[in-house]
Design an enzyme around this catalytic site. Structure first.
Site, PDB file in Angstrom:
ATOM      1  N   LYS A 191       0.957  -1.266  -0.055  1.00 23.80           N
ATOM      2  CA  LYS A 191       0.107  -0.113   0.043  1.00 23.80           C
ATOM      3  C   LYS A 191       0.951   1.342   0.193  1.00 23.80           C
ATOM      4  CE  LYS A 191      -1.808   2.677   3.142  1.00 23.80           C
ATOM      5  NZ  LYS A 191      -1.612   3.915   2.177  1.00 23.80           N
ATOM      6  N   GLY A 244       6.728   4.773   8.357  1.00 24.87           N
ATOM      7  CA  GLY A 244       6.118   5.799   8.395  1.00 24.87           C
ATOM      8  C   GLY A 244       6.407   6.578   9.866  1.00 24.87           C
ATOM      9  N   SER A 245       5.386   7.380  10.298  1.00 23.86           N
ATOM     10  CA  SER A 245       5.820   8.110  11.498  1.00 23.86           C
ATOM     11  C   SER A 245       5.592   7.185  12.548  1.00 23.86           C
ATOM     12  CB  SER A 245       4.543   9.261  11.566  1.00 23.86           C
ATOM     13  OG  SER A 245       3.470   8.369  11.469  1.00 23.86           O
ATOM     14  N   THR A 246       6.366   7.351  13.697  1.00 23.32           N
ATOM     15  CA  THR A 246       6.372   6.576  14.936  1.00 23.32           C
ATOM     16  C   THR A 246       4.722   6.506  15.564  1.00 23.32           C
ATOM     17  OG1 THR A 246       8.512   7.284  15.535  1.00 23.32           O
ATOM     18  CG2 THR A 246       7.085   6.640  17.310  1.00 23.32           C
ATOM     19  N   GLU A 247       3.985   7.648  15.368  1.00 25.57           N
ATOM     20  CA  GLU A 247       2.665   7.610  15.911  1.00 25.57           C
ATOM     21  C   GLU A 247       1.719   6.523  15.107  1.00 25.57           C
ATOM     22  OE1 GLU A 247       0.880  11.263  14.719  1.00 25.57           O
ATOM     23  OE2 GLU A 247      -1.226  10.672  15.596  1.00 25.57           O
ATOM     24  N   GLY A 249       3.270   4.116  13.342  1.00 27.71           N
ATOM     25  CA  GLY A 249       3.808   2.899  13.755  1.00 27.71           C
ATOM     26  C   GLY A 249       3.203   2.175  14.923  1.00 27.71           C
ATOM     27  N   GLU A 267      10.248   1.184  10.539  1.00 22.39           N
ATOM     28  CA  GLU A 267      10.982   2.035  10.084  1.00 22.39           C
ATOM     29  C   GLU A 267      10.424   3.236  10.340  1.00 22.39           C
ATOM     30  OE1 GLU A 267      13.926   1.351   9.526  1.00 22.39           O
ATOM     31  OE2 GLU A 267      14.036  -0.568   8.926  1.00 22.39           O
ATOM     32  N   CYS A 301      13.353  10.613   6.943  1.00 23.30           N
ATOM     33  CA  CYS A 301      13.484  10.228   8.231  1.00 23.30           C
ATOM     34  C   CYS A 301      14.594  10.416   8.966  1.00 23.30           C
ATOM     35  CB  CYS A 301      12.967   8.681   8.273  1.00 23.30           C
ATOM     36  SG  CYS A 301      14.129   7.982   7.295  1.00 23.30           S
ATOM     37  N   GLU A 400       9.847  15.700  15.366  1.00 25.27           N
ATOM     38  CA  GLU A 400      10.224  15.536  14.090  1.00 25.27           C
ATOM     39  C   GLU A 400       9.360  16.654  13.356  1.00 25.27           C
ATOM     40  OE1 GLU A 400       8.954  12.137  12.038  1.00 25.27           O
ATOM     41  OE2 GLU A 400      10.919  11.956  11.136  1.00 25.27           O
TER      42      GLU A 400
HETATM   43  P1  NAD Z   1       2.494   8.313   7.972  1.00 26.71           P
HETATM   44  O1  NAD Z   1       2.821   7.386   9.354  1.00 26.71           O
HETATM   45  O2  NAD Z   1       1.586   9.347   8.225  1.00 26.71           O
HETATM   46  O3  NAD Z   1       1.965   7.195   6.936  1.00 26.71           O
HETATM   47  C1  NAD Z   1       2.878   6.216   6.293  1.00 26.71           C
HETATM   48  C2  NAD Z   1       1.993   5.017   5.784  1.00 26.71           C
HETATM   49  O4  NAD Z   1       0.829   4.669   6.791  1.00 26.71           O
HETATM   50  C3  NAD Z   1       0.822   5.770   4.552  1.00 26.71           C
HETATM   51  O5  NAD Z   1       0.959   4.899   3.389  1.00 26.71           O
HETATM   52  C4  NAD Z   1      -0.432   5.823   5.411  1.00 26.71           C
HETATM   53  O6  NAD Z   1      -1.381   5.666   4.330  1.00 26.71           O
HETATM   54  C5  NAD Z   1      -0.417   4.880   6.034  1.00 26.71           C
HETATM   55  N1  NAD Z   1      -1.322   4.902   7.186  1.00 26.71           N
HETATM   56  C6  NAD Z   1      -1.808   6.281   7.983  1.00 26.71           C
HETATM   57  N2  NAD Z   1      -2.615   5.943   9.090  1.00 26.71           N
HETATM   58  C7  NAD Z   1      -2.614   4.559   9.046  1.00 26.71           C
HETATM   59  C8  NAD Z   1      -3.388   3.555   9.830  1.00 26.71           C
HETATM   60  N3  NAD Z   1      -4.159   4.209  10.898  1.00 26.71           N
HETATM   61  N4  NAD Z   1      -3.117   2.314   9.843  1.00 26.71           N
HETATM   62  C9  NAD Z   1      -2.471   1.844   8.909  1.00 26.71           C
HETATM   63  N5  NAD Z   1      -1.666   2.620   7.916  1.00 26.71           N
HETATM   64  C10 NAD Z   1      -1.963   3.963   8.005  1.00 26.71           C
HETATM   65  O7  NAD Z   1       4.003   8.824   7.503  1.00 26.71           O
HETATM   66  P2  NAD Z   1       4.050   9.916   6.471  1.00 26.71           P
HETATM   67  O8  NAD Z   1       3.823  11.120   6.549  1.00 26.71           O
HETATM   68  O9  NAD Z   1       3.754   9.231   5.100  1.00 26.71           O
HETATM   69  O10 NAD Z   1       5.709  10.011   6.222  1.00 26.71           O
HETATM   70  C11 NAD Z   1       6.385  10.547   7.172  1.00 26.71           C
HETATM   71  C12 NAD Z   1       7.008   9.811   8.265  1.00 26.71           C
HETATM   72  O11 NAD Z   1       7.668   8.491   7.627  1.00 26.71           O
HETATM   73  C13 NAD Z   1       8.154  10.437   8.985  1.00 26.71           C
HETATM   74  O12 NAD Z   1       7.758  10.266  10.315  1.00 26.71           O
HETATM   75  C14 NAD Z   1       9.488   9.615   8.551  1.00 26.71           C
HETATM   76  O13 NAD Z   1      10.277   9.936   9.604  1.00 26.71           O
HETATM   77  C15 NAD Z   1       8.946   8.371   8.244  1.00 26.71           C
HETATM   78  N6  NAD Z   1      10.106   7.594   7.579  1.00 26.71           N
HETATM   79  C16 NAD Z   1      10.674   6.812   8.173  1.00 26.71           C
HETATM   80  C17 NAD Z   1      11.754   5.996   7.201  1.00 26.71           C
HETATM   81  C18 NAD Z   1      12.681   5.097   7.898  1.00 26.71           C
HETATM   82  O14 NAD Z   1      13.336   4.113   7.249  1.00 26.71           O
HETATM   83  N7  NAD Z   1      12.831   4.905   9.221  1.00 26.71           N
HETATM   84  C19 NAD Z   1      11.736   6.268   6.183  1.00 26.71           C
HETATM   85  C20 NAD Z   1      10.928   7.298   5.426  1.00 26.71           C
HETATM   86  C21 NAD Z   1      10.074   7.878   6.086  1.00 26.71           C
END
Ligand code: NAD
Length: 497
Positions: A191, A244-247, A249, A267, A301, A400
């Protein structure tokens, strides 16, 4: 929006709405819904995309399950699977211009970054994992019990893997997820982010052309709270790999616990320290500080968003950084002279501007940037922003921001520095700039981070492990470490007495 006909990617963008790839077929969403993806340089609609809902996720998981249970991919001879992965790497390289244009139009990044960094590393990731397919070996154990036993391990694919990725590096994140999962023989439901679904859909076309069997890779763009959530809760998904975000995650981890305790790798976010000692090569350190935070408009990130500079060189280093910042060419990423493009969306721009306001309220000293550039009103641009004299307790030093905002913080000595740098809930990367080899290693050992860069920053290769300490994640991607994320270890013990 009118896409210039001379762009290679114009043909891909013509067929709209873009569809979901489920079970080897391009499909509309079950309820017919679509969503728009926007060019952040102009704010104009770039494409319409089918929007996966819960029913579509269920269909994709069922297709992945069927392909996995039938063994159409995992039971192919390893050398055959390796060939297919290598071919996908070649295809990405052949179509690098299209991928780069898509990344730039959908995400906003400068075209040269997309072309010289993202597309080649995505291709290299598939080739790297092609090499592992024939090397997923087990081991034998020397059992000491009475009698005779042959004990050996097998690495088996986990099964159906759900992969959820963010918008900041859409193609690269898809490659980092798909290549190791496929190398290990899994079937996947990917996704992409709702902000940037397009390059994953082009990659899906190539994966089909490379003759990955139907149902092994399903690509289902949709919104997090609906499609992502269904995937994370799905009882027939064996593993979720999330970036994605820690929240979010944490939400994904809870979903696993509340459903079938599927395996989870994460991640997540970061607030990485980039550290300049007085004995560093200052010109290199300053250019590393600039690159560390402003690459990809700070939407990384591992962005070096906390810039620690030893007091002796603090003023000088900041002056030099400001000179570089002032020379930065901001504009649409598709223009090859652009060094910094727009942020990915209006929401993200507003979030970053909100943090700049917080920094001002908290009493940090604004040295550069601090708002939107003139003359680029249609897009979501924010000027590279430098705050000086930031206190480690301020929100701009702790949270962040995920944008082009750096917090410069002076430090006295090594001991003072290590305590400050480690005072964060994150632990993704750190940068250290010094000519003193012993200090470099000492500090690298003391920092709590998954990667420590010494006299460099943002160096990423498929061979190097990637992941975070503390709330920056669970597990390591890339290198042989990703194989642990995508396999179950089975032990077989045979009585041979
Ligand atoms: P995000 O957490 O908002 O979204 C990431 C993904 O999760 C998207 O595909 C989103 O549709 C999905 N998502 C959102 N809510 C969800 C839920 N309730 N259940 C399941 N999936 C859900 O993050 P973002 O704004 O897309 O990206 C930015 C974040 O990603 C930053 O915090 C960044 O640090 C992190 N990031 C980490 C790495 C790493 O390798 N550590 C790499 C890139 C980005």
């Amino acid at each position: 929006m009118a896409i210039a006909e001379d762009l290679e990617v114009a043909a891909f963008l013509k067929g709209q709405p873009k569809k979901l790839l489920i079970g080897g077929r391009w499909a509309d969403a079950a309820d017919g819904k679509t969503f728009e993806t926007v060019d952040p340089a102009t704010g104009e609609v770039l494409a319409r995309v089918a929007e996966a809902g819960a029913e579509d996720i269920d269909r994709a998981v069922a297709a992945a399950r069927k392909s996995f249970d039938r063994g159409t991919w995992r039971d192919l001879p390893p050398a055959e699977r390796a060939k297919v992965l290598w071919k996908i790497g070649d295809m990405i390289e052949d179509r690098a211009n299209e991928f780069a244009q898509l990344e730039t139009l959908d995400n906003g990044m400068p075209i040269n970054d997309a072309l010289l960094f993202h597309a080649p590393i995505a291709a290299a990731t598939f080739r790297y994992y092609a090499g592992w397919v024939t090397k997923l070996d087990g081991a034998t154990q020397q059992v000491s019990l009475p009698g005779r036993y042959l004990s050996y391990t097998l690495r088996e694919p986990v099964g159906v893997v759900g992969q959820i990725i963010p918008w900041n590096f859409p193609l690269l994140m898809a490659a980092w997820k798909l290549a190791p999962a496929l190398a290990c023989g899994n079937s996947v439901v990917l996704k992409p982010s709702e902000e940037t679904p397009l390059s994953a859909l082009l990659l899906a076309e190539l994966i089909q052309q490379a003759e990955v069997p139907d149902g092994v890779v399903n690509v289902v763009p949709g919104f997090g709270e609906v499609a992502g959530s269904r995937l994370a809760h799905h009882p027939d998904v064996d593993k979720i790999a999330f970036t994605g975000s820690t929240e979010v995650g944490k939400i994904v981890t809870r979903a696993s616990a509340d459903s079938n305790l599927k395996r989870v790798s994460l991640e997540l976010g970061g607030k990485s320290p980039n550290i300049v000692f007085a004995d560093a090569d200052l010109a290199r350190a300053v250019s590393g500080a600039f690159f560390g935070i402003f690459f990809n408009q700070g939407q990384v990130c591992s962005a070096g968003s906390r810039l620690y500079v030893q007091k002796k060189v603090y003023d000088h280093a900041l002056d030099e950084l400001l000179k570089t910042v002032e020379e930065t060419r901001i504009g649409p990423g598709i223009d090859p002279v652009t060094q910094m493009g727009p942020l990915v969306s209006k929401t993200q721009m507003e979030r970053v501007l909100g943090y700049i306001a917080v920094g001002n309220q908290e009493g940090a000293r604004l040295m550069a940037g601090g708002g939107r550039p003139e003359g680029l009103d249609g897009g979501y641009f924010v000027k590279p922003t430098v705050f000086a004299d930031v206190d480690g307790k301020m929100r701009i030093a702790r949270e962040e921001i995920f944008g082009p905002v750096v917090s410069a913080i002076p430090f006295q000595d090594e001991e003072d520095l290590v305590a400050k740098a480690n005072d964060t809930m994150y632990g993704l990367v750190a940068g250290v700039w010094t000519k003193d080899v012993a200090r470099a290693h000492r500090v690298a050992h003391a920092l709590k981070a998954g990667t420590v860069y010494v006299n460099c920053y943002h160096v990423v290769d498929p061979v190097t492990p990637w992941g975070g300490f503390k709330q920056s994640g669970w597990g390591r991607e890339l290198g042989p470490y990703a194989l642990d994320l995508y396999t179950e270890l089975k032990n077989v013990i045979v009585d041979i007495a």
